[in-house]
Design a protein around this motif. Structure first.
Motif, short mmCIF file in Angstrom:
data_model
loop_
_atom_site.label_atom_id
_atom_site.label_comp_id
_atom_site.label_asym_id
_atom_site.label_seq_id
_atom_site.Cartn_x
_atom_site.Cartn_y
_atom_site.Cartn_z
N ARG A 178 0.80 -1.22 0.00
CA ARG A 178 0.00 0.00 0.00
C ARG A 178 0.84 1.28 0.00
O ARG A 178 0.38 2.32 -0.47
CB ARG A 178 -0.93 0.00 1.22
N ASP A 179 2.04 1.22 0.56
CA ASP A 179 2.83 2.45 0.65
C ASP A 179 4.30 2.09 0.82
O ASP A 179 4.65 0.98 1.25
CB ASP A 179 2.36 3.31 1.83
N LEU A 180 5.17 3.04 0.48
CA LEU A 180 6.60 2.90 0.71
C LEU A 180 7.16 4.27 1.02
O LEU A 180 6.60 5.30 0.65
CB LEU A 180 7.30 2.26 -0.50
N ASP A 181 8.31 4.29 1.70
CA ASP A 181 8.95 5.55 2.05
C ASP A 181 10.44 5.32 2.18
O ASP A 181 10.88 4.35 2.84
CB ASP A 181 8.38 6.11 3.35
N PHE A 182 11.24 6.20 1.56
CA PHE A 182 12.69 6.11 1.68
C PHE A 182 13.15 6.79 2.96
O PHE A 182 12.62 7.83 3.36
CB PHE A 182 13.36 6.78 0.48
N ASN A 183 14.15 6.17 3.60
CA ASN A 183 14.78 6.81 4.74
C ASN A 183 15.52 8.06 4.24
O ASN A 183 16.39 7.96 3.38
CB ASN A 183 15.76 5.85 5.42
N PRO A 184 15.19 9.24 4.77
CA PRO A 184 15.82 10.46 4.23
C PRO A 184 17.29 10.59 4.57
O PRO A 184 18.00 11.40 3.96
CB PRO A 184 15.00 11.58 4.91
N ASN A 185 17.79 9.79 5.55
CA ASN A 185 19.17 9.94 6.01
C ASN A 185 20.05 8.73 5.72
O ASN A 185 21.25 8.80 5.96
CB ASN A 185 19.18 10.21 7.52
N LYS A 186 19.47 7.64 5.22
CA LYS A 186 20.27 6.44 4.88
C LYS A 186 19.91 6.05 3.45
O LYS A 186 18.77 5.66 3.17
CB LYS A 186 20.01 5.30 5.86
N GLN A 187 20.88 6.12 2.56
CA GLN A 187 20.58 6.10 1.15
C GLN A 187 20.06 4.77 0.61
O GLN A 187 19.41 4.75 -0.43
CB GLN A 187 21.82 6.53 0.36
N TYR A 188 20.30 3.65 1.29
CA TYR A 188 19.85 2.37 0.75
C TYR A 188 18.65 1.79 1.50
O TYR A 188 18.25 0.66 1.24
CB TYR A 188 21.00 1.36 0.77
N HIS A 189 18.09 2.54 2.44
CA HIS A 189 17.03 2.00 3.29
C HIS A 189 15.66 2.56 2.90
O HIS A 189 15.52 3.74 2.62
CB HIS A 189 17.31 2.33 4.75
N LEU A 190 14.67 1.67 2.92
CA LEU A 190 13.29 2.10 2.72
C LEU A 190 12.35 1.23 3.53
O LEU A 190 12.73 0.12 3.96
CB LEU A 190 12.89 2.08 1.25
N ALA A 191 11.14 1.74 3.76
CA ALA A 191 10.12 1.01 4.51
C ALA A 191 8.93 0.76 3.60
O ALA A 191 8.62 1.57 2.71
CB ALA A 191 9.69 1.82 5.74
N THR A 192 8.24 -0.37 3.81
CA THR A 192 7.05 -0.71 3.05
C THR A 192 5.97 -1.19 4.00
O THR A 192 6.25 -1.62 5.13
CB THR A 192 7.33 -1.82 2.02
N CYS A 193 4.72 -1.13 3.55
CA CYS A 193 3.60 -1.67 4.33
C CYS A 193 2.56 -2.20 3.36
O CYS A 193 2.55 -1.85 2.18
CB CYS A 193 3.02 -0.60 5.25
N GLY A 194 1.66 -3.05 3.88
CA GLY A 194 0.69 -3.63 2.97
C GLY A 194 -0.49 -4.30 3.64
O GLY A 194 -0.72 -4.16 4.85
N ASP A 195 -1.22 -5.05 2.83
CA ASP A 195 -2.45 -5.70 3.28
C ASP A 195 -2.21 -6.89 4.19
O ASP A 195 -3.16 -7.47 4.71
CB ASP A 195 -3.28 -6.15 2.07
N ASP A 196 -0.95 -7.29 4.38
CA ASP A 196 -0.65 -8.40 5.30
C ASP A 196 -0.44 -7.90 6.73
O ASP A 196 0.06 -8.66 7.58
CB ASP A 196 0.57 -9.18 4.82
N CYS A 197 -0.80 -6.65 6.99
CA CYS A 197 -0.73 -6.03 8.33
C CYS A 197 0.70 -5.78 8.81
O CYS A 197 0.91 -5.55 10.01
CB CYS A 197 -1.46 -6.89 9.38
N LEU A 198 1.68 -5.81 7.92
CA LEU A 198 3.07 -5.69 8.31
C LEU A 198 3.70 -4.40 7.81
O LEU A 198 3.30 -3.85 6.78
CB LEU A 198 3.89 -6.87 7.76
N VAL A 199 4.70 -3.94 8.56
CA VAL A 199 5.60 -2.88 8.12
C VAL A 199 6.99 -3.49 8.05
O VAL A 199 7.45 -4.09 9.02
CB VAL A 199 5.60 -1.68 9.09
N LYS A 200 7.65 -3.35 6.90
CA LYS A 200 8.97 -3.96 6.72
C LYS A 200 10.00 -2.91 6.33
O LYS A 200 9.67 -1.92 5.65
CB LYS A 200 8.90 -5.05 5.64
N PHE A 201 11.24 -3.16 6.75
CA PHE A 201 12.35 -2.27 6.44
C PHE A 201 13.36 -3.03 5.60
O PHE A 201 13.70 -4.18 5.91
CB PHE A 201 13.00 -1.76 7.73
N TRP A 202 13.86 -2.36 4.55
CA TRP A 202 14.70 -3.03 3.56
C TRP A 202 16.00 -2.26 3.35
O TRP A 202 16.05 -1.04 3.43
CB TRP A 202 13.97 -3.13 2.22
N ASP A 203 17.05 -3.03 3.05
CA ASP A 203 18.30 -2.50 2.51
C ASP A 203 18.37 -2.96 1.06
O ASP A 203 18.42 -4.16 0.79
CB ASP A 203 19.50 -3.03 3.30
#
Length: 378
Positions: free
Chosen positions: A232-257
């Motif tokens: 449903r949504d994603l957002d880049f970490n403004p201070n770490k260039q390879y990190h982003l967060a995602t969320c979705g219909d599985d009720c989870l928020v995940k952080f990625w490199d």
């Protein structure tokens, strides 16, 4: 702690953004979504000193507002993506508006303007993109680079790049979204990567995320099967260039490199009991992460262990690392909403204020707890 401020709209709403280029005053722009009544754009200003809200309402006659965003360069510019039915057919489009001050009727894009000292009485339409140019327009994303006037419009199974400096903006080029069984996937959201001069744009389609490089016009990275259900949504970490967060219909928020796309580096799995519609890094202190969902909850988390500001000081030994990890955790759950919360946004001017919006038109302004604020600052 400061009590939350609540502002109710007369109409349903599901999209909101902060006034990104305004660094002196906390303002949020909200768009309504009604089939029966003329829709509205609400400019909501939060007065931190007096703990009160001021609002300005503009008419939006084009239809239901499905997405709203603001320029990173000019606080007066913002966009809406809308839909309505004309002669029995669904029509979509996006419009770019300029706010007009009651003290200064004509404000060009390059004028110096202290928006914090003015109020606004109307909005002027700058340009429009309609279904005749791009079908099924869903969102417009402004490029987060100073003096850069490019935008991405999602629609028609593609990403379309526009330059608003042109007299009549036309699509410079477009990327086709990934296909599944011969059909383009529907893009649910997209974001510019704010690092390296914003040369990449990531889009979520289905359960996957694809990042496109604007220079080579090829995919930069791919995250496959990020969630068990739709993202449903994603957002880049403004201070770490390879990190982003995602969320979705599985009720989870995940952080990625993005350098290690095979698995998330962290998962929040007990905060929401229904679809998660929004996730946002704090633009100043990226260990503060907000999420919102259809369970009517807004959740504030501390993710210091994967932030650019680890607790205390730089980790030097194992004991410090364990101390840092223990600082991760739930900060607060905000339950002032009674309907699905579709949007949550940090203030662009105040690192400790944020707003959330539920479908029943309720806007709630909250602040980070003072003990957490002082722990970060000291």
């Amino acid at each position: 702690e400061d009590a939350p401020l609540i502002y109710g709209l007369e109409l349903p709403a599901r999209c909101m953004c902060s006034q990104s280029a305004e660094c002196n005053v906390t303002r949020f722009i909200v768009g309504t979504q009604s089939l029966k009544q003329e829709n509205q754009i609400h400019l909501v200003e939060f007065d931190d000193e007096n703990n009160q809200l001021e609002k300005t309402v503009f008419a939006h006659s084009s239809g239901e507002i499905w997405h709203i965003s603001s320029s990173f360069n000019n606080p007066l510019l913002f966009s809406t993506c809308y839909s309505n039915y004309k002669d029995g057919e669904l029509v979509t489009g996006c419009k770019i508006y300029r706010m007009v001050s009651d003290a200064k009727q004509e404000t060009s894009e390059h004028d110096e303007f202290d928006s914090g000292a003015e109020s606004f009485e109307s909005i002027d339409e700058v340009c429009t993109v309609t279904s005749s140019e791009i079908n099924h327009i869903s969102s417009l994303q402004w490029k987060p680079v100073e003096d850069d006037h490019q935008v991405i419009i999602l629609g028609d199974g593609k990403l379309h790049l526009f330059d608003l400096e042109e007299e009549k903006p036309n699509s410079l080029f477009s990327f086709m979204l990934p296909e599944k069984k011969g059909h383009p996937l529907v893009a649910t959201c997209g974001k510019w990567n704010p690092h390296h001069g914003a040369k990449q744009f990531a889009v979520a389609a289905g359960q996957n995320i694809t990042s496109f490089d604007m220079r080579s016009k090829t995919p930069a990275f791919q995250l496959d099967n990020c969630h068990g259900q739709m993202i449903r949504d994603l957002d880049f970490n403004p201070n770490k260039q390879y990190h982003l967060a995602t969320c979705g219909d599985d009720c989870l928020v995940k952080f990625w490199d993005t350098r290690e796309p095979s698995a998330p580096i962290s998962v929040l799995e007990d905060d929401h009991s229904h679809w998660v519609w929004g996730v946002r890094f704090n633009p100043f202190h990226d260990q503060l992460v907000l999420s919102c969902g259809s369970d009517s909850r807004v959740v504030l988390h501390n993710k210091a262990s994967i932030s650019s500001e680890p607790f205390g000081h730089l980790v030097e030994d194992e004991e410090d690392e364990e101390t840092e990890k223990r600082k991760d955790g739930l900060i607060a759950v905000y339950e002032e909403h009674e309907d699905s919360v579709y949007a949550v946004e940090w203030s662009a001017a105040d690192p400790w204020s944020f707003a959330s919006l539920s479908y029943d038109g309720r806007i709630v302004i909250n602040k980070v707890p003072k003990n957490v604020k002082f722990e970060i600052l000291l």
